[in-house]
Motif scaffolding. Structure first.
Motif, PDB file in Angstrom:
ATOM      1  N   SER A  45     -28.342  61.268  36.407  1.00  0.00           N
ATOM      2  CA  SER A  45     -26.975  60.737  36.343  1.00  0.00           C
ATOM      3  C   SER A  45     -26.297  61.010  35.008  1.00  0.00           C
ATOM      4  CB  SER A  45     -26.987  59.241  36.653  1.00  0.00           C
ATOM      5  OG  SER A  45     -27.811  58.568  35.723  1.00  0.00           O
TER       6      SER A  45
ATOM      7  N   SER B  66     -24.748  52.263  43.393  1.00  0.00           N
ATOM      8  CA  SER B  66     -24.412  51.060  42.619  1.00  0.00           C
ATOM      9  C   SER B  66     -23.013  51.225  42.031  1.00  0.00           C
ATOM     10  CB  SER B  66     -25.409  50.851  41.469  1.00  0.00           C
ATOM     11  OG  SER B  66     -25.247  51.862  40.495  1.00  0.00           O
TER      12      SER B  66
ATOM     13  N   ILE C  41     -23.533  57.579  45.751  1.00  0.00           N
ATOM     14  CA  ILE C  41     -23.885  56.570  44.739  1.00  0.00           C
ATOM     15  C   ILE C  41     -24.607  55.396  45.402  1.00  0.00           C
ATOM     16  CG2 ILE C  41     -21.942  57.155  43.221  1.00  0.00           C
ATOM     17  CD1 ILE C  41     -20.639  54.470  44.399  1.00  0.00           C
TER      18      ILE C  41
ATOM     19  N   GLU D 119     -23.187  53.513  39.078  1.00  0.00           N
ATOM     20  CA  GLU D 119     -23.118  54.955  39.365  1.00  0.00           C
ATOM     21  C   GLU D 119     -21.676  55.384  39.647  1.00  0.00           C
ATOM     22  OE1 GLU D 119     -27.636  56.154  40.818  1.00  0.00           O
ATOM     23  OE2 GLU D 119     -26.037  56.173  42.314  1.00  0.00           O
TER      24      GLU D 119
ATOM     25  N   TYR E  12     -35.246  62.447  38.941  1.00  0.00           N
ATOM     26  CA  TYR E  12     -36.024  61.205  38.892  1.00  0.00           C
ATOM     27  C   TYR E  12     -36.942  61.163  37.670  1.00  0.00           C
ATOM     28  CZ  TYR E  12     -34.302  61.300  43.675  1.00  0.00           C
ATOM     29  OH  TYR E  12     -33.488  61.387  44.780  1.00  0.00           O
TER      30      TYR E  12
ATOM     31  N   THR F 248     -33.687  59.312  34.924  1.00  0.00           N
ATOM     32  CA  THR F 248     -33.044  58.165  35.596  1.00  0.00           C
ATOM     33  C   THR F 248     -34.035  57.033  35.864  1.00  0.00           C
ATOM     34  OG1 THR F 248     -33.299  59.347  37.698  1.00  0.00           O
ATOM     35  CG2 THR F 248     -31.083  59.316  36.734  1.00  0.00           C
TER      36      THR F 248
ATOM     37  N   LYS G  82     -28.514  59.344  41.777  1.00  0.00           N
ATOM     38  CA  LYS G  82     -29.729  58.708  41.289  1.00  0.00           C
ATOM     39  C   LYS G  82     -30.769  59.705  40.779  1.00  0.00           C
ATOM     40  CE  LYS G  82     -30.823  56.878  45.468  1.00  0.00           C
ATOM     41  NZ  LYS G  82     -30.108  57.659  46.518  1.00  0.00           N
ATOM     42  N   SER G  83     -30.672  60.953  41.184  1.00  0.00           N
ATOM     43  CA  SER G  83     -31.721  61.891  40.760  1.00  0.00           C
ATOM     44  C   SER G  83     -31.547  62.307  39.298  1.00  0.00           C
ATOM     45  CB  SER G  83     -31.765  63.121  41.681  1.00  0.00           C
ATOM     46  OG  SER G  83     -30.779  64.057  41.340  1.00  0.00           O
TER      47      SER G  83
ATOM     48  N   SER H 222     -26.552  63.411  45.005  1.00  0.00           N
ATOM     49  CA  SER H 222     -27.123  62.076  44.897  1.00  0.00           C
ATOM     50  C   SER H 222     -27.354  61.736  43.427  1.00  0.00           C
ATOM     51  CB  SER H 222     -28.429  62.035  45.695  1.00  0.00           C
ATOM     52  OG  SER H 222     -28.854  60.714  45.797  1.00  0.00           O
TER      53      SER H 222
END
Ligand code: LLP
Length: 427
Positions: free
Chosen positions: A68, A87, A85, A90, A383, A386, A65-66, A63
């Motif tokens: 990138s 977006s 992804i 991403e 997180y 990002t 988002k965690s 994933s």
């Protein structure tokens, strides 16, 4: 094996003292361990192999988002990972990092037409569709492009993930997914749309789950649905169970990834065995935090120690713009001094320089520290960067990746002038 540990009173990342990193790159800086990232990914890959799932039997879609950073994505793609992804941005990151679109799944409730076009033009593996209007838009765009869109419907199984409300996503009141009761009807629509090709089913009930029971409960509900769909002649080729297991920020244990996967595969194998002659189903995972979380620390320097009537503050050069998790979720991160001093500990709140009372990184910690010392905010690989912002016109932190004694700068610190370079004054 711990990849951040003390040697002779100095905190190391693998074989590199964090003092060297601060000297070379300044602070605040995110520091990632390559070995930790690889090991965390391998926990998933090894379990898949152990339970007889080769390339076509299971796919791990990290994933994005965690964390990138291109170096992180590149490392994981070298390990064989696919990508989850949310977006178009991403997707472009994954491609820039050398990832293959054929292993990309696209989640998210608000995909724009442009993002759909971009993803279709790169022939991604699957769109995780979250609503009927999204299905219609995708059908239309796929028709215009003459490319059928591979689709999985994200079903909201109404299972309580028992995690922080902001990161719980599988309940009826959440904005995510298609309600369980509407799943069959929505699949019937998808199955007859001319430019949609139904390939899978997915769910994601939340993040930072310390117990796998809710995930296995969600799996049961997906299995029931797949059976009902197969009876109607709608074939499901893959089942995607969503994000990974949580990590033990405060010590203690979370379920080992291998144990969770063992239980999950056992359930799936039993179900398929009972359906004589059923073809195997590919299983997909979208783990983020369990791969990157404990593989990173945020290195920061104490600017001032302020002793107040009620509280003591360690004012550091990292802030809520670098790490928003404490302000946003009341999240707890361990704070370790990079050099262990033999002085008495005092209780401090560790805070940043941003003009908000919510700008805190840790509260009420016993720390033996002095002005100018370095601190490591632990388990901030997921997180952290990002979710960083430029609030207070603060450039985002540098990022480095450690590989034994080798140090790679994988993102340079943002300079203030870069922050307003694309702004203009009218007239
Ligand atoms: N798949 C989907 C569709 C997701 O929404 C997420 C996370 C994941 C996978 C990855 O979940 P993980 O394996 O990392 O638990 N910013 C929050 C976490 C938000 C998670 C959002 N979705 C935090 O700092 O705790």
């Amino acid at each position: 094996m711990p990849h951040f540990s003390y040697e002779d009173g100095v905190l190391y990342a693998e074989h590199t003292p964090l003092t060297d990193i601060a000297e070379q790159f300044g602070t605040p800086t995110y520091v990632y361990s390559k070995a930790a990232l690889t090991e965390n990914y391998s926990a998933y890959a090894d379990a898949c192999r152990k339970y007889g799932r080769g390339e076509s039997g299971a796919l791990i879609c990290y994933s994005v988002k965690s964390n990138s950073n291109l170096a992180v994505l590149n490392l994981l793609q070298q390990c064989g990972s696919g990508f989850d992804i949310v977006s178009g941005g991403e997707l472009l990151r994954v491609l820039a990092a050398g990832g293959s679109a054929s292993k990309v799944i696209f989640s998210g409730v608000g995909k724009t037409a442009d993002e759909m076009r971009l993803a279709l033009s790169h022939n991604i593996l699957c769109f995780n569709v979250e609503s009927i209007p999204e299905l219609h838009r995708l059908n239309e765009i796929a028709g215009q492009m003459g490319k059928p869109a591979p689709v999985s419907l994200r079903i909201n199984p109404n299972v309580d993930a028992k995690t922080h409300p902001y990161i719980s996503t599988g309940l009826k009141e959440n904005k995510f997914g298609i309600a369980y009761e509407e799943a069959l009807a929505t699949y019937r629509i998808a199955a007859v749309l001319p430019h949609i090709r139904v390939v899978g089913i997915d769910c994601h009930i939340g993040s930072q789950l310390l117990d796998d029971a809710p995930l296995l409960e969600a799996l049961d509900k997906l299995i029931e649905l797949i059976d009902a769909l197969e009876q109607e002649g709608i074939a499901i080729h893959h089942l995607d169970i969503g994000g990974g297991i949580g990590i033990p920020y405060e010590g203690g244990d979370s379920v080992p990834v291998g144990d969770y996967l063992a239980r999950l595969f056992a359930k799936i194998d039993e179900w398929r065995r009972l359906k004589h002659g059923a073809s195997p189903i590919q299983v997909m995972f979208e783990p983020g935090r369990s791969i990157t979380g404990n593989a990173g620390v945020l290195l920061t320097e104490i600017q001032y120690l302020k002793h107040g009537a009620e509280k003591n503050f360690a004012i550091v050069d990292a802030a809520m713009n670098d790490l928003i998790r404490p302000a946003m979720y009341d999240a707890w991160h361990q704070v370790l001094p990079v050099i262990q001093h033999k002085i008495p500990a005092e209780t401090y709140d560790v805070v940043g320089p941003v003009c908000e009372s919510s700008d805190w990184l840790a509260r009420e910690r016993a720390l033996a520290i002095e002005q100018g010392d370095l601190l490591a905010i632990m388990s901030t690989g997921a997180y952290g960067m990002t979710m960083a912002s430029n609030y207070n016109t603060r450039g985002r932190a540098a990022e480095v990746m450690i590989d034994g004694v080798n140090v790679h700068l994988i993102r340079k610190r943002e300079s203030p002038s870069e922050l307003f370079a694309s702004e203009s004054i009218p007239g």
